[in-house]
Design a protein around this motif. Sequence first.
Motif, PDB file in Angstrom:
ATOM      1  N   LYS A 239       1.189  -1.227  -0.047  1.00 13.82           N
ATOM      2  CA  LYS A 239      -0.102  -0.274   0.388  1.00 13.82           C
ATOM      3  C   LYS A 239       0.809   0.825  -0.264  1.00 13.82           C
ATOM      4  O   LYS A 239       0.433   2.275   0.137  1.00 13.82           O
ATOM      5  CB  LYS A 239      -1.055  -0.141   1.314  1.00 13.82           C
ATOM      6  CG  LYS A 239      -0.286  -0.093   2.587  1.00 13.82           C
ATOM      7  CD  LYS A 239      -1.466   0.240   3.347  1.00 13.82           C
ATOM      8  CE  LYS A 239      -0.806   0.073   4.769  1.00 13.82           C
ATOM      9  NZ  LYS A 239      -1.715  -0.328   5.802  1.00 13.82           N
ATOM     10  N   ASP A 240       2.332   0.931   0.087  1.00 15.84           N
ATOM     11  CA  ASP A 240       3.268   2.380   0.151  1.00 15.84           C
ATOM     12  C   ASP A 240       3.802   1.944  -1.573  1.00 15.84           C
ATOM     13  O   ASP A 240       4.731   3.060  -1.775  1.00 15.84           O
ATOM     14  CB  ASP A 240       4.446   2.269   0.604  1.00 15.84           C
ATOM     15  CG  ASP A 240       3.936   2.348   2.113  1.00 15.84           C
ATOM     16  OD1 ASP A 240       2.428   2.832   2.554  1.00 15.84           O
ATOM     17  OD2 ASP A 240       4.147   2.006   3.126  1.00 15.84           O
ATOM     18  N   ARG A 267      -4.133   1.518  -3.580  1.00 19.32           N
ATOM     19  CA  ARG A 267      -2.854   1.816  -4.406  1.00 19.32           C
ATOM     20  C   ARG A 267      -2.554   2.014  -5.608  1.00 19.32           C
ATOM     21  O   ARG A 267      -2.128   3.124  -6.185  1.00 19.32           O
ATOM     22  CB  ARG A 267      -1.748   1.958  -2.664  1.00 19.32           C
ATOM     23  CG  ARG A 267      -0.605   1.826  -3.431  1.00 19.32           C
ATOM     24  CD  ARG A 267      -0.373   3.585  -3.561  1.00 19.32           C
ATOM     25  NE  ARG A 267       1.299   3.568  -4.599  1.00 19.32           N
ATOM     26  CZ  ARG A 267       1.091   5.134  -5.076  1.00 19.32           C
ATOM     27  NH1 ARG A 267      -0.057   5.757  -5.834  1.00 19.32           N
ATOM     28  NH2 ARG A 267       2.348   5.244  -6.133  1.00 19.32           N
ATOM     29  N   LYS A 270      -3.997   3.913  -8.151  1.00 23.15           N
ATOM     30  CA  LYS A 270      -4.008   4.696  -8.471  1.00 23.15           C
ATOM     31  C   LYS A 270      -2.356   4.847  -9.194  1.00 23.15           C
ATOM     32  O   LYS A 270      -2.191   5.992  -9.675  1.00 23.15           O
ATOM     33  CB  LYS A 270      -3.445   5.477  -7.089  1.00 23.15           C
ATOM     34  CG  LYS A 270      -4.511   6.130  -6.077  1.00 23.15           C
ATOM     35  CD  LYS A 270      -4.784   6.767  -5.242  1.00 23.15           C
ATOM     36  CE  LYS A 270      -5.512   6.797  -4.149  1.00 23.15           C
ATOM     37  NZ  LYS A 270      -6.140   7.141  -2.868  1.00 23.15           N
TER      38      LYS A 270
END
Length: 358
Positions: A239-240, A267, A270
């Motif tokens: 998610k990073d 994520r 995006k």
Amino acid sequence: MTTTDITTIDHTKLETFVGQAVTDMGAAISGLLLHIGDRLGLYKAMAGAGPITSFALAQRTGTAERYVREWLANQAAGGYITYHADDGTYELPAEQAMVVADEDSPVFLGGAFETIASAYADHDLVVDAFRTGSGIDWHEHDQRLSSGVVRFFRPGYAAHLVGEWLPALDGVVEKLRAGASVADVGCGHGASTVIMANAFDRSTFAGFDSHEPSIEAAREAAAQAGVQQRAKYAVAAAKDLPGEGYDLVCMFDALHDMGDPVGAARRVLKALAPDGTLLVVEPNAGDALEDNLNPVGRTYYGLSTVICTPGSLAQDVGLGLGAQAGERRLTSVLHEAGFTHVRRATETPFTIILEARP
């Protein structure tokens, strides 16, 4: 058990189940011996060698004959090797060699038994997790888990990824041939990344994993394959995910292990280019428990109990999808993350390949 209880027992069913349990008992201890044979190179030394004595095998592998002789007897009893009683030799048939000796074979399972051996070593951790409800992070496991997992999955990736899975995605192979930007999320030791980098020399690949030793191993694998200039690796949680504008993001047998798969998929959405694609590879499980009550389901539920579910519970959110989540649940996760188009692109008997688009 009281006398009254005994009278209610169906002895035919009892005998059948005892037989099943004894068979499993033999399989449990033989799995350890299979791992030992894999680790010591006993199978590889037997592959293609024809009939061989315990003395000759011990000499070839630098091992003690008395141990090798007992190991061979176990393997013969289980049907993994053939015993020739007339001259006291042992032989590894070509079919069995594909499963236990040939790491390039699509049906090689040595890595699976290495993974299972690591889980036995983690017994105390798992017992404690059962009692407390806590998770077990990847770095807490026996070190053979990481090496076993990559050896478990690599044969399937090598056999299917470039020739079948990627072509099943709309327009992806054309982008890769022209030069695409690709992220491999949860890349582990980088087997999938290296396979793609070898096949598409105009594209660039970035592998990410939260386990630093795995990233170090991935970098070594890329260097050994000569693709280190277009396959780069970094430590990062899903998610990073660093970067933007990826044409393709891949999650190979990783989404169900994540504590927050919805957040990770959000994520990824995006980070994708507007016409980008998410490739999700997962165990090919049915949507209902009763659909998975078979030998493959039994294996994956077992691995999920001691590896996948504890790994998810050790992370933020701790959704605990499990390795047998099934297509319906996985699709729901991807829709919740914001993907509008999710479809089953293709499958193998053991693997489901999902395509997700914005």
